[in-house]
Write a protein that holds these residues in place. Sequence first.
Motif, PDB file in Angstrom:
ATOM      1  N   VAL A 139       0.874  -1.164   0.000  1.00 23.80           N
ATOM      2  CA  VAL A 139       0.000   0.000   0.000  1.00 23.80           C
ATOM      3  C   VAL A 139       0.913   1.217   0.000  1.00 23.80           C
ATOM      4  O   VAL A 139       1.718   1.390   0.908  1.00 23.80           O
ATOM      5  N   ARG A 140       0.819   2.025  -1.043  1.00 26.30           N
ATOM      6  CA  ARG A 140       1.647   3.235  -1.144  1.00 26.30           C
ATOM      7  C   ARG A 140       0.916   4.377  -0.447  1.00 26.30           C
ATOM      8  O   ARG A 140      -0.265   4.617  -0.715  1.00 26.30           O
ATOM      9  N   SER A 145       3.356   0.417   3.193  1.00 27.91           N
ATOM     10  CA  SER A 145       3.165  -0.792   3.996  1.00 27.91           C
ATOM     11  C   SER A 145       4.251  -1.806   3.676  1.00 27.91           C
ATOM     12  O   SER A 145       5.017  -1.649   2.729  1.00 27.91           O
ATOM     13  N   TYR A 146       4.280  -2.863   4.442  1.00 28.47           N
ATOM     14  CA  TYR A 146       5.158  -3.991   4.169  1.00 28.47           C
ATOM     15  C   TYR A 146       4.637  -4.731   2.941  1.00 28.47           C
ATOM     16  O   TYR A 146       3.494  -4.554   2.531  1.00 28.47           O
ATOM     17  N   CYS A 147       5.467  -5.548   2.333  1.00 28.56           N
ATOM     18  CA  CYS A 147       5.072  -6.331   1.168  1.00 28.56           C
ATOM     19  C   CYS A 147       4.114  -7.440   1.628  1.00 28.56           C
ATOM     20  O   CYS A 147       4.423  -8.191   2.551  1.00 28.56           O
ATOM     21  N   THR A 148       2.956  -7.519   1.003  1.00 29.83           N
ATOM     22  CA  THR A 148       1.919  -8.472   1.377  1.00 29.83           C
ATOM     23  C   THR A 148       1.697  -9.460   0.242  1.00 29.83           C
ATOM     24  O   THR A 148       1.586  -9.062  -0.920  1.00 29.83           O
ATOM     25  N   TYR A 149       1.629 -10.739   0.558  1.00 26.99           N
ATOM     26  CA  TYR A 149       1.383 -11.807  -0.409  1.00 26.99           C
ATOM     27  C   TYR A 149      -0.080 -12.214  -0.308  1.00 26.99           C
ATOM     28  O   TYR A 149      -0.573 -12.513   0.786  1.00 26.99           O
ATOM     29  N   LYS A 150      -0.797 -12.209  -1.441  1.00 27.33           N
ATOM     30  CA  LYS A 150      -2.207 -12.618  -1.447  1.00 27.33           C
ATOM     31  C   LYS A 150      -2.412 -13.726  -2.465  1.00 27.33           C
ATOM     32  O   LYS A 150      -2.101 -13.587  -3.637  1.00 27.33           O
ATOM     33  N   GLU A 151      -2.974 -14.821  -2.002  1.00 28.13           N
ATOM     34  CA  GLU A 151      -3.374 -15.924  -2.882  1.00 28.13           C
ATOM     35  C   GLU A 151      -4.588 -15.490  -3.696  1.00 28.13           C
ATOM     36  O   GLU A 151      -5.362 -14.639  -3.259  1.00 28.13           O
ATOM     37  N   ARG A 197      -1.933   9.556   3.411  1.00 24.55           N
ATOM     38  CA  ARG A 197      -3.013   9.480   2.434  1.00 24.55           C
ATOM     39  C   ARG A 197      -2.751   8.323   1.477  1.00 24.55           C
ATOM     40  O   ARG A 197      -1.621   8.124   1.045  1.00 24.55           O
ATOM     41  N   PHE A 198      -3.782   7.580   1.124  1.00 26.09           N
ATOM     42  CA  PHE A 198      -3.666   6.471   0.184  1.00 26.09           C
ATOM     43  C   PHE A 198      -3.237   6.995  -1.176  1.00 26.09           C
ATOM     44  O   PHE A 198      -3.812   7.933  -1.713  1.00 26.09           O
ATOM     45  N   ASP A 199      -2.193   6.353  -1.732  1.00 29.69           N
ATOM     46  CA  ASP A 199      -1.644   6.799  -3.003  1.00 29.69           C
ATOM     47  C   ASP A 199      -1.590   5.658  -4.024  1.00 29.69           C
ATOM     48  O   ASP A 199      -0.929   5.782  -5.045  1.00 29.69           O
ATOM     49  N   GLY A 200      -2.239   4.523  -3.738  1.00 27.79           N
ATOM     50  CA  GLY A 200      -2.311   3.429  -4.688  1.00 27.79           C
ATOM     51  C   GLY A 200      -1.675   2.151  -4.191  1.00 27.79           C
ATOM     52  O   GLY A 200      -1.111   2.092  -3.100  1.00 27.79           O
TER      53      GLY A 200
END
Length: 97
Positions: A61-62, A69-75, A90-93
Amino acid sequence: MRAIAIALLAGLTTVGVAAPAAQASAAGRAPSCLAYKLDDRGAQDELWVWNNCKKAVNFRVRLANGPDSYCTYKEPRSTYSKFTWEWPQRFDGLITC
């Protein structure tokens, strides 16, 4: 000999500066099949992210005005991951990692 040493040091400095730029360009925009819902109405923002892709995705999350954020792995087709942060961030993508 002195000119060669100075030229070598200058070359090392250039390589040291270029390396972070190369790493930054390796991370790209996350695929559009990585879906999210953002609630940014309060002092604390909340973001839910789902992976609707056919393959697993690594993403971050930028955030503007704060650390990503930390790198997140999603199945694929897995349940959501929730992220929160406080103002002035603020959320940036979403970006790949």
